[in-house]
Design an enzyme around this catalytic site. Sequence first.
Site, PDB file in Angstrom:
ATOM      1  N   TYR A  13      -7.044   4.048 -61.703  1.00 50.99           N
ATOM      2  CA  TYR A  13      -6.834   3.305 -60.470  1.00 50.99           C
ATOM      3  C   TYR A  13      -5.532   3.650 -59.753  1.00 50.99           C
ATOM      4  CZ  TYR A  13     -10.225   0.709 -63.187  1.00 50.99           C
ATOM      5  OH  TYR A  13     -11.293   0.381 -63.968  1.00 50.99           O
ATOM      6  N   ASP A  15      -3.982   6.560 -58.987  1.00 50.96           N
ATOM      7  CA  ASP A  15      -4.028   7.630 -57.991  1.00 50.96           C
ATOM      8  C   ASP A  15      -4.736   7.173 -56.724  1.00 50.96           C
ATOM      9  OD1 ASP A  15      -3.016   9.869 -59.827  1.00 50.96           O
ATOM     10  OD2 ASP A  15      -4.729   9.096 -60.941  1.00 50.96           O
ATOM     11  N   TYR A 202      -1.635  -0.505 -70.197  1.00 48.12           N
ATOM     12  CA  TYR A 202      -2.375   0.557 -70.865  1.00 48.12           C
ATOM     13  C   TYR A 202      -2.726   0.111 -72.286  1.00 48.12           C
ATOM     14  CZ  TYR A 202      -0.706   3.614 -67.095  1.00 48.12           C
ATOM     15  OH  TYR A 202      -0.430   4.176 -65.874  1.00 48.12           O
ATOM     16  N   GLN A 253      -6.981  -4.581 -52.902  1.00 45.05           N
ATOM     17  CA  GLN A 253      -5.529  -4.477 -52.965  1.00 45.05           C
ATOM     18  C   GLN A 253      -4.786  -5.670 -52.357  1.00 45.05           C
ATOM     19  OE1 GLN A 253      -4.993  -0.501 -51.344  1.00 45.05           O
ATOM     20  NE2 GLN A 253      -4.678   0.316 -53.385  1.00 45.05           N
ATOM     21  N   ARG A 269       1.481  -1.607 -64.751  1.00 43.96           N
ATOM     22  CA  ARG A 269       1.438  -0.256 -65.293  1.00 43.96           C
ATOM     23  C   ARG A 269       1.321   0.748 -64.143  1.00 43.96           C
ATOM     24  NH1 ARG A 269      -4.863   0.138 -67.524  1.00 43.96           N
ATOM     25  NH2 ARG A 269      -5.614   1.347 -65.740  1.00 43.96           N
ATOM     26  N   GLY A 270       1.818   1.953 -64.365  1.00 44.36           N
ATOM     27  CA  GLY A 270       1.651   3.008 -63.388  1.00 44.36           C
ATOM     28  C   GLY A 270       2.495   2.830 -62.138  1.00 44.36           C
ATOM     29  N   GLU A 271       2.194   3.632 -61.126  1.00 46.56           N
ATOM     30  CA  GLU A 271       3.034   3.717 -59.934  1.00 46.56           C
ATOM     31  C   GLU A 271       2.705   2.665 -58.883  1.00 46.56           C
ATOM     32  OE1 GLU A 271       3.563   6.925 -56.291  1.00 46.56           O
ATOM     33  OE2 GLU A 271       3.481   7.676 -58.348  1.00 46.56           O
ATOM     34  N   ASP A 272       1.451   2.564 -58.496  1.00 45.20           N
ATOM     35  CA  ASP A 272       1.091   1.648 -57.411  1.00 45.20           C
ATOM     36  C   ASP A 272       1.422   0.204 -57.774  1.00 45.20           C
ATOM     37  OD1 ASP A 272      -0.276   0.994 -54.843  1.00 45.20           O
ATOM     38  OD2 ASP A 272      -1.714   0.016 -56.178  1.00 45.20           O
ATOM     39  N   SER A 273       1.088  -0.199 -59.010  1.00 43.72           N
ATOM     40  CA  SER A 273       1.332  -1.582 -59.426  1.00 43.72           C
ATOM     41  C   SER A 273       2.818  -1.895 -59.519  1.00 43.72           C
ATOM     42  CB  SER A 273       0.664  -1.851 -60.775  1.00 43.72           C
ATOM     43  OG  SER A 273      -0.737  -1.686 -60.681  1.00 43.72           O
TER      44      SER A 273
END
Length: 396
Positions: A13, A15, A202, A253, A269-273
Site C-alpha cells: 500500500y 507505493d 509489518y 485515504q 509503517r512505511g513512508e505514506d503513513s
Amino acid sequence: MQADIFCRVVDNYGDIGVCWRLARRMAQGHGWSIRLWVDDLRAFARIQPGITADAARQMFDGIDVVHWTPEPPGLEPGDVVIEAFACDPPSAFVHAMQQRLHSGQAQPPIWINLEYLSAEPWIESCHGLSSQRPDGLTKYFFFPGFTPATGGLLREPGLSAERDSFQASHDEQERFLRGLGLGDDVLKHWHTGARLVSLFCYPEAPVAALVKALTDDTRPTLLLVPEGVAPSLEQTLAAGAHVRIARVPFVPQPDFDRLLWCADLNFVRGEDSLVRAAWAARPLVWQIYPQDENVHLEKLEAWLTRYPAPAEAQAAIRAWNAPLPDDGGVHGDPGAVAQAPDMGLATTVAALGAALLSPAWANWQDAARDWDAAQAARPDLGDSLAEFCAKLSRKR
C-alpha cells in the site's frame, strides 16, 4: 502540464499510497492532467473504493488510471514523466520519449525520478540533480524530505484547519468511529477515558510487547487495528486486561487521516503513513521498512535525529524496530538478528511503557505538535515539484 506517474506496487500500500496522493495533489492543487500507471490495481482498490481492479483503463476522481501490464498501451508521453521510486517506465514508453527528443519537433518530457523519503543528510546534495543518459534523455532526481534543501512532504492546503476542527469535536470523532463499525460496547471504553491507539505495522513488529506494555499501563487502551494486520494480536491479550482490541476496515485515504487524527498515539509503517501521522500532530511510532543487513536502522537513526521526541519516546521507537531474539530476522534471515540490537521482550515492554508515563508522555505530545508546525511551515512536495518542473520548462 500533462503528466504520467508510474507506480510499481512493491510494499502493498505504501507505493500506491504515495502515488495516489501525489496524483490528486497535482491534479487538484495545480491543474495538471494526470495519467497514473499502476501495476497492481487490487492493492489500489483496497485504499480507494471505486477503483475497478480488472479495468485496463478508467477515469477516477478526474485522473486517468492505466493498468500497467507487461504489454502496456501505446500512449504518447505527456510533458512530465514521474517514475516513483526508480520503477523504470515501460521500454516502449521510453522509446517514444527518445523519438520526441531526436525528431526535433518537440521537447522531450521532463523525466523525474521521485525517490524514497529519507532523513539522511546526503539527500540534500542530490536533490534536483540531473543524470544524462546515453540516449540523450535527462533524468532528474527529486527527494522528499524534512529540510528546506529537499522537496518537502505531501500536504494538502487547509489540512491543518480541517484536522484541528475534527480533533476539537468529540461528536464528529464519534460519528467517524461509528462509521468504521465501532458500536456502543467498544466506544464506552473510549468514553471512560481509554487511550486511543492505532496500529498499522509489518509482520516483524513486536506486537506481544506492545500489548504487554499497554496492559501494564495504568490508563486503559482502545487499540484500533486494520483487518489483516497483526492477525495473531488477539491471542496475545490476557484475560481481563484493560486493553480492548477493535478491528477496523481499510479505508480511503481521507478517512485514514481521520483515523490518525482520532488516536492519541499512532503506530505506523512505511513512508505514506509516517507523513500522515506527522500531520496528525499526535505522538507516533514509526516502523521503517525492514531491509537486509539492517540498513533500515541507519535510516531510522537519521530520522530520529530530526524527530524532536523525548529520549523515552526515541527509545520506544528503537525498540519497536529492533528484531527480538530468535524471531527469524529481517525477512526470515537468521543472520540479521545477530547484527541488530538484542532488545528482548522485557526490554521492549519497558521501553514502550516508559514512553507512556509522565512527564515523557506530555513532552512527546508537545514535540508532536511542534514537529507538525515546523514541517507545515515549509512548502509541500506538490508545490515544490510544480515549481521545479516550471523552472526546467522555462530554461528550455
